[in-house]
Design a protein around this motif. Structure first.
Motif, PDB file in Angstrom:
ATOM      1  N   MET A  42       2.401  99.532  96.573  1.00  0.00           N
ATOM      2  CA  MET A  42       3.397  98.660  95.958  1.00  0.00           C
ATOM      3  C   MET A  42       4.774  98.888  96.574  1.00  0.00           C
ATOM      4  O   MET A  42       5.560  97.953  96.755  1.00  0.00           O
ATOM      5  CB  MET A  42       3.445  98.910  94.460  1.00  0.00           C
ATOM      6  CG  MET A  42       4.482  98.111  93.695  1.00  0.00           C
ATOM      7  SD  MET A  42       4.540  98.536  91.938  1.00  0.00           S
ATOM      8  CE  MET A  42       5.251 100.190  91.997  1.00  0.00           C
ATOM      9  N   TYR A  43       5.068 100.143  96.916  1.00  0.00           N
ATOM     10  CA  TYR A  43       6.378 100.468  97.479  1.00  0.00           C
ATOM     11  C   TYR A  43       6.552  99.835  98.858  1.00  0.00           C
ATOM     12  O   TYR A  43       7.629  99.334  99.194  1.00  0.00           O
ATOM     13  CB  TYR A  43       6.542 101.983  97.556  1.00  0.00           C
ATOM     14  CG  TYR A  43       6.193 102.676  96.267  1.00  0.00           C
ATOM     15  CD1 TYR A  43       6.956 102.459  95.115  1.00  0.00           C
ATOM     16  CD2 TYR A  43       5.086 103.515  96.169  1.00  0.00           C
ATOM     17  CE1 TYR A  43       6.622 103.066  93.914  1.00  0.00           C
ATOM     18  CE2 TYR A  43       4.754 104.133  94.972  1.00  0.00           C
ATOM     19  CZ  TYR A  43       5.523 103.900  93.850  1.00  0.00           C
ATOM     20  OH  TYR A  43       5.190 104.495  92.662  1.00  0.00           O
ATOM     21  N   ASP A  44       5.480  99.823  99.656  1.00  0.00           N
ATOM     22  CA  ASP A  44       5.524  99.163 100.962  1.00  0.00           C
ATOM     23  C   ASP A  44       5.671  97.653 100.793  1.00  0.00           C
ATOM     24  O   ASP A  44       6.391  96.996 101.553  1.00  0.00           O
ATOM     25  CB  ASP A  44       4.257  99.473 101.763  1.00  0.00           C
ATOM     26  CG  ASP A  44       4.177 100.919 102.204  1.00  0.00           C
ATOM     27  OD1 ASP A  44       5.238 101.547 102.367  1.00  0.00           O
ATOM     28  OD2 ASP A  44       3.061 101.435 102.382  1.00  0.00           O
ATOM     29  N   GLN A  45       4.968  97.095  99.805  1.00  0.00           N
ATOM     30  CA  GLN A  45       5.059  95.658  99.575  1.00  0.00           C
ATOM     31  C   GLN A  45       6.472  95.249  99.162  1.00  0.00           C
ATOM     32  O   GLN A  45       6.943  94.167  99.528  1.00  0.00           O
ATOM     33  CB  GLN A  45       4.051  95.236  98.503  1.00  0.00           C
ATOM     34  CG  GLN A  45       2.612  95.293  98.974  1.00  0.00           C
ATOM     35  CD  GLN A  45       1.628  94.809  97.933  1.00  0.00           C
ATOM     36  OE1 GLN A  45       1.967  94.701  96.751  1.00  0.00           O
ATOM     37  NE2 GLN A  45       0.409  94.511  98.345  1.00  0.00           N
ATOM     38  N   ARG A  46       7.160  96.122  98.430  1.00  0.00           N
ATOM     39  CA  ARG A  46       8.550  95.826  98.053  1.00  0.00           C
ATOM     40  C   ARG A  46       9.451  95.768  99.276  1.00  0.00           C
ATOM     41  O   ARG A  46      10.431  95.016  99.301  1.00  0.00           O
ATOM     42  CB  ARG A  46       9.056  96.881  97.078  1.00  0.00           C
ATOM     43  CG  ARG A  46       8.512  96.731  95.668  1.00  0.00           C
ATOM     44  CD  ARG A  46       8.979  97.859  94.763  1.00  0.00           C
ATOM     45  NE  ARG A  46       8.557  97.664  93.374  1.00  0.00           N
ATOM     46  CZ  ARG A  46       8.737  98.538  92.415  1.00  0.00           C
ATOM     47  NH1 ARG A  46       9.347  99.695  92.682  1.00  0.00           N
ATOM     48  NH2 ARG A  46       8.321  98.293  91.179  1.00  0.00           N
ATOM     49  N   ALA A  47       9.147  96.562 100.294  1.00  0.00           N
ATOM     50  CA  ALA A  47       9.954  96.545 101.524  1.00  0.00           C
ATOM     51  C   ALA A  47       9.654  95.315 102.370  1.00  0.00           C
ATOM     52  O   ALA A  47      10.512  94.852 103.123  1.00  0.00           O
ATOM     53  CB  ALA A  47       9.686  97.818 102.323  1.00  0.00           C
ATOM     54  N   VAL A  48       8.457  94.783 102.237  1.00  0.00           N
ATOM     55  CA  VAL A  48       8.042  93.603 103.005  1.00  0.00           C
ATOM     56  C   VAL A  48       8.575  92.318 102.372  1.00  0.00           C
ATOM     57  O   VAL A  48       8.955  91.368 103.066  1.00  0.00           O
ATOM     58  CB  VAL A  48       6.492  93.569 103.097  1.00  0.00           C
ATOM     59  CG1 VAL A  48       5.997  92.178 103.473  1.00  0.00           C
ATOM     60  CG2 VAL A  48       6.000  94.596 104.106  1.00  0.00           C
ATOM     61  N   ALA A  49       8.624  92.275 101.037  1.00  0.00           N
ATOM     62  CA  ALA A  49       8.922  91.047 100.297  1.00  0.00           C
ATOM     63  C   ALA A  49      10.241  90.358 100.650  1.00  0.00           C
ATOM     64  O   ALA A  49      10.303  89.131 100.638  1.00  0.00           O
ATOM     65  CB  ALA A  49       8.865  91.325  98.794  1.00  0.00           C
ATOM     66  N   PRO A  50      11.351  91.077 100.954  1.00  0.00           N
ATOM     67  CA  PRO A  50      12.590  90.360 101.283  1.00  0.00           C
ATOM     68  C   PRO A  50      12.488  89.550 102.581  1.00  0.00           C
ATOM     69  O   PRO A  50      13.206  88.561 102.748  1.00  0.00           O
ATOM     70  CB  PRO A  50      13.622  91.493 101.445  1.00  0.00           C
ATOM     71  CG  PRO A  50      13.054  92.640 100.686  1.00  0.00           C
ATOM     72  CD  PRO A  50      11.577  92.537 100.858  1.00  0.00           C
ATOM     73  N   VAL A  51      11.601  89.963 103.501  1.00  0.00           N
ATOM     74  CA  VAL A  51      11.527  89.365 104.839  1.00  0.00           C
ATOM     75  C   VAL A  51      10.415  88.334 104.953  1.00  0.00           C
ATOM     76  O   VAL A  51      10.600  87.271 105.558  1.00  0.00           O
ATOM     77  CB  VAL A  51      11.321  90.470 105.898  1.00  0.00           C
ATOM     78  CG1 VAL A  51      11.132  89.866 107.290  1.00  0.00           C
ATOM     79  CG2 VAL A  51      12.494  91.434 105.896  1.00  0.00           C
ATOM     80  N   TYR A  52       9.266  88.642 104.396  1.00  0.00           N
ATOM     81  CA  TYR A  52       8.071  87.821 104.582  1.00  0.00           C
ATOM     82  C   TYR A  52       7.681  87.096 103.297  1.00  0.00           C
ATOM     83  O   TYR A  52       7.892  87.608 102.200  1.00  0.00           O
ATOM     84  CB  TYR A  52       6.895  88.692 105.031  1.00  0.00           C
ATOM     85  CG  TYR A  52       7.073  89.340 106.378  1.00  0.00           C
ATOM     86  CD1 TYR A  52       6.753  88.657 107.553  1.00  0.00           C
ATOM     87  CD2 TYR A  52       7.542  90.647 106.486  1.00  0.00           C
ATOM     88  CE1 TYR A  52       6.892  89.259 108.791  1.00  0.00           C
ATOM     89  CE2 TYR A  52       7.690  91.261 107.724  1.00  0.00           C
ATOM     90  CZ  TYR A  52       7.361  90.563 108.872  1.00  0.00           C
ATOM     91  OH  TYR A  52       7.501  91.159 110.094  1.00  0.00           O
ATOM     92  N   GLU A  53       7.052  85.923 103.461  1.00  0.00           N
ATOM     93  CA  GLU A  53       6.650  85.120 102.309  1.00  0.00           C
ATOM     94  C   GLU A  53       5.171  84.735 102.392  1.00  0.00           C
ATOM     95  O   GLU A  53       4.613  84.575 103.474  1.00  0.00           O
ATOM     96  CB  GLU A  53       7.492  83.846 102.227  1.00  0.00           C
ATOM     97  CG  GLU A  53       8.964  84.119 101.976  1.00  0.00           C
ATOM     98  CD  GLU A  53       9.754  82.833 101.859  1.00  0.00           C
ATOM     99  OE1 GLU A  53      10.232  82.522 100.752  1.00  0.00           O
ATOM    100  OE2 GLU A  53       9.894  82.131 102.880  1.00  0.00           O
TER     101      GLU A  53
END
Length: 562
Positions: free
Chosen positions: A58-69
């Protein structure tokens, strides 16, 4: 001559005005939001790769979410799917294929890799994304998601040449704006899977330019642009060309910058929040909120920071997990002994102060997309636990290392310590606790050096299948190496039936059977469901968190409290 000079001057200043960047123009929002400002928060774990297919937490996904959709998203309030990077979708009459219409006017972030200046999102980018998720590429951790769903996906996964020019046979580009997915089953679960953060769309051109270094060059279509990553954290800046507007027609996002900080040795995350160096707490036990923030009277007297809490009923399940392939837990009787020796109600009552819900029925919570068909029954039974232990091959001289990634003194750490003591006392197990970081724990699991560990899981997409697929031994890709190497033909057969079933009631019944098989085989010991709690500084408005743990700051803005 003077007229010519005047005309040239006017044209020059007009061109200069037209070429001015958005940052030089004061944006005014309608309806109350304010443009500008910076938001920061501490991550619970350090993210190594900012690439959708590589993330495993989940922590990695939080870092991805601002950039990728993602192509689709899930509206929890209405329990419905919402178009994101697609404008529409349609199934054939027999559900043999799914057509996706790509949203027009969406562009990838500016980057030198787009030497032709054409950054528009097209169907070939979506095909490349899904092909990548079905490949053996070293950066892909998601091979298990689509291989059971799309024709030719498993064949492509088994192809060691990783030929992206060919890709998956069942993923077809019909035009720049249309793509077709030919499906193996007819359940339409594929739509829910496409909400998975790890299937966010990547740029084919960016991969051609950067190759295996693509993870060092995060380029997506999201509200924020990746700018820098260091040992201190990750910094993002506003995407001035983002495609979305809010309900007032305001161009999103509002914030200028977003920073995800990595915790330094000895740094107090709570102090950073109360001193307003950060704007939200992304991980905090519910039972600690009152003691940390004090009373309403304290807030009125200015003794603590004004804040608001977003509380999501937990989709996160915490459990013990075993290596079922080698070592002591290859013996199912030893696993069953521990399964029945753990008092889940005591963990919730004594260590979580009643905030967790005991996972007495199994790994799945009772949620809109899954319902239990039988009543709850407490599996805690010391007599039964001891009988299974006698049947096992365990010898007291055998040492069992229990890997945990807990913070010393936290409620989780306390119940882990208590559990070790209880199992030593009641079952006479030679059990030792070993605290490691999350990444160290995952490395130990992959290498086979861990035989028992504490685990947590949040559903990646809104379907019971998401909770159960990790234990499906027909999984392909890197995912099959995790989750203790559990294998059960009975479980696989029942999962196959569930995945092929169109009728919701029958499908739910098959999933109940799958849960019961896991309870009987005990590759895991479900402990409790954890509520998701995020605390925001009251000046941070419009920020959201969903039940899957993903933070959405696309509509967030800063506004002083009057």
């Amino acid at each position: 001559m003077s007229k010519l000079y005047f005309s040239f001057t006017v044209c020059f200043f007009l061109l200069l005005a037209c070429s001015s960047s958005e940052s030089e123009i004061q944006l005014i929002a309608k309806g109350g939001p304010i443009y500008g400002g910076s938001v920061a928060y501490h991550a619970s774990e350090k993210s190594d790769l900012i690439f959708p297919m590589s993330v495993v937490s989940m922590y990695d996904q939080r870092a991805v979410a601002p950039v990728y959709e993602t192509l689709l998203s899930y509206d929890e309030d209405n329990q419905s799917l919402v178009s994101n990077l697609i404008e529409a979708y349609s199934f054939s009459a027999d559900n043999a294929y799914l057509d996706l219409k790509i949203r027009q006017g969406v562009y990838f972030h500016e980057d030198p890799c787009f030497f032709d200046q054409n950054r528009r999102l097209v169907a070939s980018d979506v095909k490349f994304t899904l092909d990548f998720a079905c490949s053996r590429h070293v950066l892909n951790e998601q091979g298990q998601l689509l291989t059971p769903k799309i024709i030719g996906a498993e064949e492509f996964l088994n192809d060691t040449t990783i030929n992206f020019n060919r890709g998956v046979k069942g993923i077809e580009v019909l035009s720049d704006s249309m793509i077709r997915l030919r499906l193996i089953d007819s359940t339409q679960t594929i739509l829910k899977i496409l909400t998975h953060q790890s299937l966010s769309v990547i740029s084919k051109k960016a991969f051609i330019a950067y190759g295996n270094d693509i993870a060092e060059h995060p380029i997506g279509t999201g509200p924020f642009i990746f700018k820098q990553k260091s040992d201190k954290g990750i910094r993002f800046e506003r995407n001035p060309n983002y495609w979305r507007n809010d309900n007032y027609g305001n161009k999103l996002p509002f914030l200028d910058t977003l920073t995800i900080k990595f915790k330094k040795e000895g740094e107090d995350i709570f102090d950073s929040f109360t001193s307003q160096k950060t704007d939200l707490l992304s991980s905090i036990p519910v039972n600690e909120i009152n003691s940390l923030f004090g009373t309403l009277t304290d807030a009125q007297e200015g003794k603590n920071i004004l804040h608001k809490v977003q509380h999501k009923k937990g989709l996160k399940v915490n459990f013990l997990e075993f290596d079922c392939h080698t070592g002591p837990f290859k013996d199912s009787n030893l696993r069953k002994a521990i399964y029945h020796a753990v008092d889940r109600q005591e963990i919730c009552r004594e260590f979580l102060f009643g905030e967790g819900s005991p996972a007495e029925q199994g790994i799945l919570p009772s949620v809109p997309f899954f319902k239990y068909t039988s009543g709850a029954k407490n599996p805690y039974n010391l007599g039964l636990a001891k009988s299974y232990l006698k049947k096992s091959n365990y010898r007291r001289a055998d040492t069992i290392i229990f890997h945990v990634s807990t913070r010393l003194g936290s409620p989780e750490d306390n119940w882990c310590l208590s559990l070790v003591e209880k199992l030593r006392e009641t079952l006479k197990l030679n059990l030792k606790l070993k605290r490691v970081s999350f990444s160290e724990k995952m490395t130990a699991i992959k290498s086979g050096s861990a035989s028992m560990w504490m685990a947590g899981f949040i559903s990646d997409y809104p379907d019971a299948e998401s909770f159960l697929m990790p234990y499906y031994s027909k999984n392909k890709g890197e995912g099959r190496l995790k989750n203790g190497h559990f294998t059960s033909w009975e479980f696989d057969k029942t999962m196959d039936k569930a995945r092929a079933e169109m009728e919701p009631i029958e499908r739910n019944a098959y999933f109940n059977e799958c849960v019961e098989i896991l309870n009987q085989k005990a590759p895991i010991v479900p402990l409790y469901f954890e509520d998701l709690v995020v605390v925001f500084n009251l000046r941070l408005r419009g920020a959201k968190v969903n039940s899957f743990g993903i933070l959405d700051l696309s509509e967030a803005y800063l506004k002083s409290i009057k």
